[in-house]
Scaffold this motif. Structure first.
Motif, PDB file in Angstrom:
ATOM      1  N   LEU A  62       0.922  -1.129   0.011  1.00 56.82           N
ATOM      2  CA  LEU A  62       0.067  -0.028   0.033  1.00 56.82           C
ATOM      3  C   LEU A  62       0.757   1.231   0.108  1.00 56.82           C
ATOM      4  O   LEU A  62       0.584   2.200  -0.617  1.00 56.82           O
ATOM      5  CB  LEU A  62      -0.855   0.115   1.249  1.00 56.82           C
ATOM      6  CG  LEU A  62      -1.902   1.188   1.458  1.00 56.82           C
ATOM      7  CD1 LEU A  62      -2.758   1.191   0.049  1.00 56.82           C
ATOM      8  CD2 LEU A  62      -2.755   1.162   2.729  1.00 56.82           C
ATOM      9  N   ALA A  63       2.126   1.190   0.790  1.00 56.59           N
ATOM     10  CA  ALA A  63       2.746   2.386   0.757  1.00 56.59           C
ATOM     11  C   ALA A  63       3.521   2.630  -0.377  1.00 56.59           C
ATOM     12  O   ALA A  63       3.478   3.793  -0.803  1.00 56.59           O
ATOM     13  CB  ALA A  63       4.051   2.200   1.956  1.00 56.59           C
ATOM     14  N   ILE A  64       3.975   1.854  -1.302  1.00 56.11           N
ATOM     15  CA  ILE A  64       4.463   1.841  -2.656  1.00 56.11           C
ATOM     16  C   ILE A  64       3.429   2.275  -3.589  1.00 56.11           C
ATOM     17  O   ILE A  64       3.569   3.181  -4.458  1.00 56.11           O
ATOM     18  CB  ILE A  64       5.203   0.423  -3.145  1.00 56.11           C
ATOM     19  CG1 ILE A  64       6.228   0.024  -2.202  1.00 56.11           C
ATOM     20  CG2 ILE A  64       5.604   0.504  -4.566  1.00 56.11           C
ATOM     21  CD1 ILE A  64       6.690  -1.256  -2.851  1.00 56.11           C
ATOM     22  N   TYR A  65       2.102   1.542  -3.507  1.00 56.05           N
ATOM     23  CA  TYR A  65       1.072   2.169  -4.503  1.00 56.05           C
ATOM     24  C   TYR A  65       0.769   3.492  -4.194  1.00 56.05           C
ATOM     25  O   TYR A  65       0.582   4.435  -5.222  1.00 56.05           O
ATOM     26  CB  TYR A  65      -0.124   1.095  -4.090  1.00 56.05           C
ATOM     27  CG  TYR A  65      -1.502   1.676  -4.779  1.00 56.05           C
ATOM     28  CD1 TYR A  65      -1.555   1.058  -6.140  1.00 56.05           C
ATOM     29  CD2 TYR A  65      -2.439   2.252  -4.163  1.00 56.05           C
ATOM     30  CE1 TYR A  65      -2.836   1.330  -6.670  1.00 56.05           C
ATOM     31  CE2 TYR A  65      -3.242   2.955  -4.832  1.00 56.05           C
ATOM     32  CZ  TYR A  65      -3.813   2.503  -6.053  1.00 56.05           C
ATOM     33  OH  TYR A  65      -4.749   2.798  -6.910  1.00 56.05           O
ATOM     34  N   CYS A  66       0.662   3.982  -3.141  1.00 61.29           N
ATOM     35  CA  CYS A  66       0.404   5.506  -2.526  1.00 61.29           C
ATOM     36  C   CYS A  66       1.334   6.345  -3.132  1.00 61.29           C
ATOM     37  O   CYS A  66       1.007   7.393  -3.622  1.00 61.29           O
ATOM     38  CB  CYS A  66      -0.039   5.489  -0.960  1.00 61.29           C
ATOM     39  SG  CYS A  66      -1.693   4.745  -0.666  1.00 61.29           S
ATOM     40  N   LEU A  67       2.614   5.945  -2.739  1.00 63.23           N
ATOM     41  CA  LEU A  67       3.518   6.952  -3.082  1.00 63.23           C
ATOM     42  C   LEU A  67       3.707   7.073  -4.639  1.00 63.23           C
ATOM     43  O   LEU A  67       4.050   8.108  -5.135  1.00 63.23           O
ATOM     44  CB  LEU A  67       5.031   6.331  -2.647  1.00 63.23           C
ATOM     45  CG  LEU A  67       5.345   6.205  -0.857  1.00 63.23           C
ATOM     46  CD1 LEU A  67       6.387   5.870  -0.509  1.00 63.23           C
ATOM     47  CD2 LEU A  67       5.212   7.984  -0.617  1.00 63.23           C
TER      48      LEU A  67
END
Length: 362
Positions: free
Chosen positions: A268-273
């Protein structure tokens, strides 16, 4: 020589009249301050609908009342309801203070404990933690009280808007004739104000909804808790300069990792960033650049001032007021300085000298 230094009667009368006007205007604004957001909202929607209003009334020969009602309904569906939907989601989730605060406290404690265990860094002391929890509790309990005020503002806004749309030429003629400025400066104000309103009333909500929807997809894919609530929070946070939506999704990712869902949290962190960040940059550098190039500092200070003055609606009206104040300073220089006429005013002066008409809002 003494006679030359004496103030003329005309100047004294001008100053006295200006003082009376300012005092009366101050009394009116003070006693009708609750309706200022309604007036600003009505002007905002009028500018957005102006072109379509003239098209329906003057080219399609619609009745003024019919054109006004159709445009009011369209603006309600396209502009107001999406913003109200996001606000209603937040109010619905935050309204139950006891349930919400219990979950929020667990969420906050979990993040704090995880960061401290991994870095041995006390990001928030116990006193600061208690302050954050107390502030969140006050906000959640006061959220419902703003519902009635919002409905009141919307109702009075559409009441004012109807009379603007029903007689647009009269409305603009009154504004332009009341402004103690040259026609060229009135045209400049009208054009700049139109661009500012379009950028803030259309651009900022579109960017917010775009980031919220893209974030919602990621929340569902990676199994984030309460994805619909996070959608509303992400959309609202995206309007905040500098930090933006990161203020929502970064704590959520840390919470998921602290819960043991490391893969989902990192995903989720990679997706959002990447995806949410790319959506933000794409919309801001395409849509907002085409509408009006508003300096980030105008947005930052405008939102801070607007939230204090108008609450949630200040996210839109605050930056407009800051930019409009800077515009008036430019107009003052153009009106009273002896410098050469700026390039943007030369064409307006030429048209006015030839007898062209001037509209306050172009």
């Amino acid at each position: 020589m003494n006679k030359d230094k004496q103030i003329s009667n005309v100047a004294i009368k001008q100053v006295a009249l200006l003082v009376i006007i300012l005092v009366l205007a101050g009394l009116i604004c003070f006693n009708l301050s609750l309706f200022i957001p309604s007036v600003l909202g009505a002007i905002t929607i009028y500018v957005v609908c102006r072109r379509y209003n003239f098209y329906l009334q003057e080219e399609k020969k619609w009745k003024p009342w019919l054109s006004s009602l159709v445009l009011m309904l369209a603006s309600l569906i396209i502009l107001i309801l999406p913003i109200y939907f996001i606000a209603d989601l937040l109010i619905d989730k935050l309204g139950n203070a006891q349930v919400y605060m219990a979950k929020f406290n667990v969420f906050l404690d979990k993040i704090h404990s995880y960061i401290y265990s991994k870095t041995n860094f006390d990001i928030l002391s116990k006193e600061n933690m208690d302050k954050v929890k107390s502030s969140a509790g006050k906000f959640s309990t006061s959220a419902l009280s703003g519902t009635f005020n919002t409905l009141t503002v919307v109702m009075s806004m559409y009441f004012i808007l109807y009379f603007m749309l029903a007689s647009p030429r009269l409305f603009e003629r009154i504004l332009s004739s009341s402004a103690p400025l040259k026609r060229a400066n009135i045209s400049l104000i009208g054009e700049k104000l139109r661009k500012l309103i379009m950028a803030n009333a259309i651009g900022i909500p579109v960017v917010a909804l775009g980031q919220g929807i893209v974030g919602l997809v990621g929340y569902f894919i990676f199994g984030a808790p309460s994805p619909v609530l996070l959608f509303a929070l992400t959309a609202a946070a995206s309007m905040i300069p500098v930090v933006g939506a990161a203020i929502v999704y970064i704590p959520v990712c840390i919470f998921m990792i602290a819960e043991g869902n490391t893969g989902q949290g990192l995903g989720l962190a990679i997706y959002c960033l990447v995806v949410v960040g790319l959506t933000d940059n794409l919309l801001r550098f395409t849509l907002l650049k085409k509408l009006e190039n508003i300096h980030p500092l105008n947005t930052v200070f405008g939102i801070i001032m607007g939230m204090n003055l108008f609450g949630f609606m200040g996210l839109i009206f605050g930056p407009i007021l800051i930019s409009f104040t800077l515009l008036l300073i430019q107009v003052y220089r153009n009106e009273f300085s002896d410098e050469d006429t700026p390039p943007e005013l030369q064409l307006s002066n030429k048209n006015n000298d030839e007898g062209g008409t001037t509209n306050l809002i172009v």
